[in-house]
Scaffold this active site. Structure first.
Site: not given
Length: 268
Positions: A112, A163, A177, A181, A208, A210
């Site tokens: 992760n 991913s 990035y 992925k 999300v 985060t």
């Protein structure tokens, strides 16, 4: 789960081999699972969900926040072993599993960890920044998979990759990035072909709430196209960001239950 410290990691404690054998005998549904990026966001949600399971899973948790790892181990001293370190350090990565006595069994990897990188347009990006992003987001994944495969073949285990939608949707300034992925998705497909006894899936978790979203809004927004800037600002403003527990719980269950029919897929 006694272990000597890996390169770049501090010494740590964990359950003994005798305890593990007894625990597995008493809890036949218990699985032994490595979770990386386990000290924040989705990874921490995965770890907490697995620790809360009545199956009494045994966890190896890797991440950079030593205080969070210490708290997880203190609250679950017989079921958690910690591996603090930086996934940009491939020497550390090579030792994450190598130095741990798993008593012959590993059931799943939840990979992760990751980095957005410098979030610069290609014309402004140094090549070594792309190399660093790929080292963290791809090379470290490959290193951990290689270390784990002998045990995962025996258990017919699972690998779950976190991913991103950026793997198939290009955002300006996210080239490194998104490409990394996409490489992870391809890694899952390749593992399906090469390792028929191991289930490998990659997951698109959604947008999300985060630390990465904070960085996007506060550090990197000016490098993105206007419509993408509006998308990420609006997602926060309108309460559309997912809590980490939503994808985290799904990823945790995939690590325990994903079936052969999902192997190689990029799941939304």
């Amino acid at each position: 789960m006694s272990a000597s410290p890996a390169a770049g990691a501090r010494a740590h404690s964990g359950p003994s081999s005798d305890f593990i054998e007894k625990h597995r005998a008493q809890n036949p549904s218990s699985r032994t699972i490595l979770v990386t990026g386990a000290t924040a966001g989705i990874g921490l949600a995965v770890a907490n969900h697995l620790l809360a399971s009545p199956a009494q899973h045994l966890l190896i948790l890797a991440g950079r926040k030593v205080d969070v790892l210490n708290e997880l181990a203190a609250n679950n001293p017989d079921r958690v072993i910690t591996r603090p370190g930086d996934m940009a350090d491939l020497e550390y990565v090579e030792h994450v599993l190598r130095d741990i006595d798993l008593v012959g069994r590993l059931d799943a990897l939840v990979l992760n960890h990751g980095t957005l990188g410098a979030s610069l347009r290609i014309v402004d990006t140094a090549v070594d920044e792309w190399e660093r992003t790929f080292r963290i987001n791809v090379s470290s994944y490959v290193a951990l998979v290689r270390s784990a495969l002998p045990l995962l073949r025996t258990t017919k285990g699972r690998i779950v990759f976190t991913s991103s939608g950026a793997a198939s949707n290009a955002y300006s300034s996210w080239g490194a990035y998104g490409a990394s992925k996409a490489a992870i998705n391809h890694l899952a497909m390749t593992l399906k072909n090469e390792e028929p006894d191991v289930i490998a899936v990659s997951v698109r978790p959604g947008v999300v709430d985060t630390a990465m979203q904070v960085d996007i809004r506060e550090k990197y927004l000016q490098n993105m196209d206007e419509q993408d800037q509006a998308k990420f600002i609006g997602a926060k403003r309108d309460g559309k960001l997912l809590p980490p527990e939503k994808p985290g719980h799904v990823i945790a269950e995939l690590a325990v239950r994903a079936g052969n029919e999902l192997s190689g897929l990029f799941l939304r």
